[in-house]
Motif scaffolding. Structure first.
Motif, PDB file in Angstrom:
ATOM      1  N   PRO A  30       9.021  13.659  -8.401  1.00  0.00           N
ATOM      2  CA  PRO A  30      10.031  13.176  -7.447  1.00  0.00           C
ATOM      3  C   PRO A  30       9.454  13.011  -6.042  1.00  0.00           C
ATOM      4  CG  PRO A  30      10.355  15.510  -7.884  1.00  0.00           C
ATOM      5  CD  PRO A  30       9.274  15.048  -8.818  1.00  0.00           C
ATOM      6  N   PHE A  31      10.024  12.080  -5.304  1.00  0.00           N
ATOM      7  CA  PHE A  31       9.691  11.929  -3.898  1.00  0.00           C
ATOM      8  C   PHE A  31      10.422  12.992  -3.083  1.00  0.00           C
ATOM      9  CE2 PHE A  31       9.301   7.540  -5.565  1.00  0.00           C
ATOM     10  CZ  PHE A  31       7.956   7.349  -5.305  1.00  0.00           C
ATOM     11  N   ALA A  32       9.881  13.295  -1.925  1.00  0.00           N
ATOM     12  CA  ALA A  32      10.484  14.320  -1.081  1.00  0.00           C
ATOM     13  C   ALA A  32      11.859  13.918  -0.583  1.00  0.00           C
ATOM     14  CB  ALA A  32       9.566  14.626   0.103  1.00  0.00           C
ATOM     15  N   ASP A  33      12.116  12.607  -0.477  1.00  0.00           N
ATOM     16  CA  ASP A  33      13.391  12.134   0.072  1.00  0.00           C
ATOM     17  C   ASP A  33      14.370  11.681  -1.007  1.00  0.00           C
ATOM     18  OD1 ASP A  33      12.028   9.902  -0.743  1.00  0.00           O
ATOM     19  OD2 ASP A  33      12.269   8.779   1.121  1.00  0.00           O
ATOM     20  N   THR A  34      14.138  12.073  -2.262  1.00  0.00           N
ATOM     21  CA  THR A  34      15.021  11.648  -3.348  1.00  0.00           C
ATOM     22  C   THR A  34      16.422  12.219  -3.173  1.00  0.00           C
ATOM     23  OG1 THR A  34      13.199  11.441  -4.920  1.00  0.00           O
ATOM     24  CG2 THR A  34      15.400  11.736  -5.835  1.00  0.00           C
ATOM     25  N   LYS A  35      17.414  11.351  -3.357  1.00  0.00           N
ATOM     26  CA  LYS A  35      18.809  11.777  -3.307  1.00  0.00           C
ATOM     27  C   LYS A  35      19.458  11.554  -4.663  1.00  0.00           C
ATOM     28  CE  LYS A  35      19.269  10.615   1.602  1.00  0.00           C
ATOM     29  NZ  LYS A  35      19.996   9.800   2.614  1.00  0.00           N
ATOM     30  N   PRO A  36      20.406  12.413  -5.047  1.00  0.00           N
ATOM     31  CA  PRO A  36      21.060  12.218  -6.348  1.00  0.00           C
ATOM     32  C   PRO A  36      21.841  10.920  -6.398  1.00  0.00           C
ATOM     33  CG  PRO A  36      22.190  13.912  -5.060  1.00  0.00           C
ATOM     34  CD  PRO A  36      20.923  13.591  -4.326  1.00  0.00           C
ATOM     35  N   PHE A  37      21.870  10.304  -7.572  1.00  0.00           N
ATOM     36  CA  PHE A  37      22.597   9.047  -7.744  1.00  0.00           C
ATOM     37  C   PHE A  37      24.091   9.291  -7.645  1.00  0.00           C
ATOM     38  CE2 PHE A  37      24.680   5.871 -10.486  1.00  0.00           C
ATOM     39  CZ  PHE A  37      24.247   4.709  -9.853  1.00  0.00           C
ATOM     40  N   GLY A 115      14.809   2.015   0.643  1.00  0.00           N
ATOM     41  CA  GLY A 115      16.188   2.182   0.217  1.00  0.00           C
ATOM     42  C   GLY A 115      16.497   1.528  -1.114  1.00  0.00           C
ATOM     43  N   GLY A 116      17.687   1.847  -1.626  1.00  0.00           N
ATOM     44  CA  GLY A 116      18.099   1.351  -2.926  1.00  0.00           C
ATOM     45  C   GLY A 116      19.147   0.263  -2.884  1.00  0.00           C
ATOM     46  N   LEU A 117      19.336  -0.362  -1.711  1.00  0.00           N
ATOM     47  CA  LEU A 117      20.300  -1.464  -1.622  1.00  0.00           C
ATOM     48  C   LEU A 117      19.626  -2.760  -2.035  1.00  0.00           C
ATOM     49  CD1 LEU A 117      22.080  -0.531   1.729  1.00  0.00           C
ATOM     50  CD2 LEU A 117      22.716   0.106  -0.609  1.00  0.00           C
ATOM     51  N   ILE A 118      19.183  -2.798  -3.279  1.00  0.00           N
ATOM     52  CA  ILE A 118      18.441  -3.924  -3.826  1.00  0.00           C
ATOM     53  C   ILE A 118      18.552  -3.892  -5.335  1.00  0.00           C
ATOM     54  CG2 ILE A 118      16.276  -2.598  -3.870  1.00  0.00           C
ATOM     55  CD1 ILE A 118      14.816  -5.284  -3.350  1.00  0.00           C
ATOM     56  N   GLY A 119      18.423  -5.039  -5.967  1.00  0.00           N
ATOM     57  CA  GLY A 119      18.419  -5.117  -7.420  1.00  0.00           C
ATOM     58  C   GLY A 119      18.005  -6.504  -7.876  1.00  0.00           C
ATOM     59  N   ASN A 120      17.645  -6.599  -9.117  1.00  0.00           N
ATOM     60  CA  ASN A 120      17.233  -7.866  -9.714  1.00  0.00           C
ATOM     61  C   ASN A 120      18.147  -8.107 -10.907  1.00  0.00           C
ATOM     62  OD1 ASN A 120      15.213 -10.045  -9.737  1.00  0.00           O
ATOM     63  ND2 ASN A 120      14.630  -9.216 -11.734  1.00  0.00           N
ATOM     64  N   ALA A 121      18.915  -9.185 -10.888  1.00  0.00           N
ATOM     65  CA  ALA A 121      19.964  -9.357 -11.890  1.00  0.00           C
ATOM     66  C   ALA A 121      20.041 -10.801 -12.364  1.00  0.00           C
ATOM     67  CB  ALA A 121      21.315  -8.915 -11.319  1.00  0.00           C
TER      68      ALA A 121
END
Length: 368
Positions: A30-37, A115-121
């Protein structure tokens, strides 16, 4: 009849490549800055990302004036303004037009460096350009303005005005081949959170341009400046010219070149596999490099199966002999025009005074 983009067919083997890369038995570090989903406010969980297509439940969602309920049976799309033949189309009428399904990466302009404000769809709909041509765009029209169903009251110069969310594109941008009026996401009808019954898809542009809950398209002969064109989603950036700093305000538009270290796993033999992604405004990615701690920039392997310019590319690096302890991992992408993803201390970043369009190199921390 559905027309698959040719690039879709070229990308299909990539899923097999990635599945092999994410073999069972590898341990995620895990990365140090990981946050729960958080399923109520989903963002891409990079450390769980092993598929080129982002599951819909991992795609971010944004509602500027809430998330309106729109009845698909009663919904209509109007095309009006500076056109010769105004149109009003139902969802069924749209679906009888030429249908296209294409895979495109979407990123929120407020996304952080890692950040996680990204996706491929996968997005299915009908191309916008033929609709505008059918309506007959008049020569003096310079912008297409896209209005959504979500609305609220805005205070403007002492008055209060009911405003629908809206964004505009230059007519030449709206006419581009990949722009869709979309009703399906990843093989299923759009849901309320993602703009049902129809939204805009604008490849290479930040998500704010992908207007959700689309209801009306107006053609204008001058720039449209609502809250979300002229006040919010405006980047303030300075440029040093001698002893002076020139400050500019620009509207958020095309996506910036960006990459990120997304996932690190430990293999059975003790070596580490570093995986990540890179994307742009449609300019092809030429190289991605990785820096471990304060070491040199080292080229990584970019998957060859998928080179769709409007989709992210995944990359890997085999890290052998990693010493125990804390490490930093940083990636940088270079595109075909020679543009290099900026470092955090680059003036292009340090002189940016708003959080939108943050494409600086992300420094990820892990403990091996």
């Amino acid at each position: 009849m559905t027309v698959l983009d040719r690039r879709e067919l070229l990308s299909m083997p990539f899923a097999l490549w990635l599945a092999e890369a994410a073999t069972e038995g590898e341990q995620v570090i895990p990365f140090a800055d990981t946050k729960p989903f958080n399923p109520e406010r989903p963002t891409l969980p990079w450390e769980q990302t092993t598929a080129w297509i982002t599951p819909t439940e991992h795609l971010f969602r944004v509602g500027h004036y809430g998330y309106p309920d729109v009845n698909p049976a009663q919904w209509r799309l109007e095309i009006t303004g500076l056109v010769n033949r105004p149109l009003t189309l139902s969802l069924d009428e749209l679906k009888r037009r030429k249908v296209r399904e294409q895979t495109v990466t979407i990123e929120c302009s407020g996304n952080a460096p890692a950040g996680g404000l990204i996706g491929n769809a996968r997005w299915k709909g009908t191309p916008l350009a033929p609709l505008l041509k059918e309506a007959g765009v008049q020569p003096e029209a310079v912008e297409a303005v896209f209005f959504a169903a979500d609305a609220s009251t805005e205070k403007i110069r002492g008055g209060e005005y009911q405003q629908n969310f809206a964004r505009s594109l230059a007519v030449r941008e709206a006419m581009k081949d990949g722009v869709l009026v979309c009703w399906e996401l990843n093989g299923a009808p759009l849901d309320k959170n993602h703009g049902a019954p129809c939204r805009l898809v604008v490849p290479g542009w930040y998500g704010v341009a992908w207007v959700k809950w689309l209801t009306r398209i107006e053609l204008h002969d001058r720039a449209y400046l609502s809250r979300f064109m002229g006040r919010d989603y405006v980047t303030i950036r300075g440029e040093k010219q001698g002893e002076k700093t020139i400050w500019r305000e620009t509207s958020v538009g095309r996506m910036n070149l960006k990459s990120v270290v997304g996932r690190v796993t430990r293999r059975a033999d003790g070596s580490l596999r570093v995986m990540g992604a890179a994307w742009s405004d449609g300019t092809p990615i030429r190289t991605v490099e990785l820096k471990i701690d304060n070491g040199p920039w080292t080229p990584v392997e970019i998957a060859k199966e998928n080179r769709n310019p409007f989709c992210w590319v995944f990359w890997t690096y085999e890290w052998k002999g990693a010493a125990s302890g804390e490490h930093t991992l940083t990636s940088r992408a270079t595109d075909a025009r020679g543009r290099v993803q900026p470092a955090p201390d680059d003036p292009f970043i340090t002189l940016k005074k708003t959080y939108w369009e943050a494409n600086q190199q992300a420094v990820r921390k892990i403990k091996v």
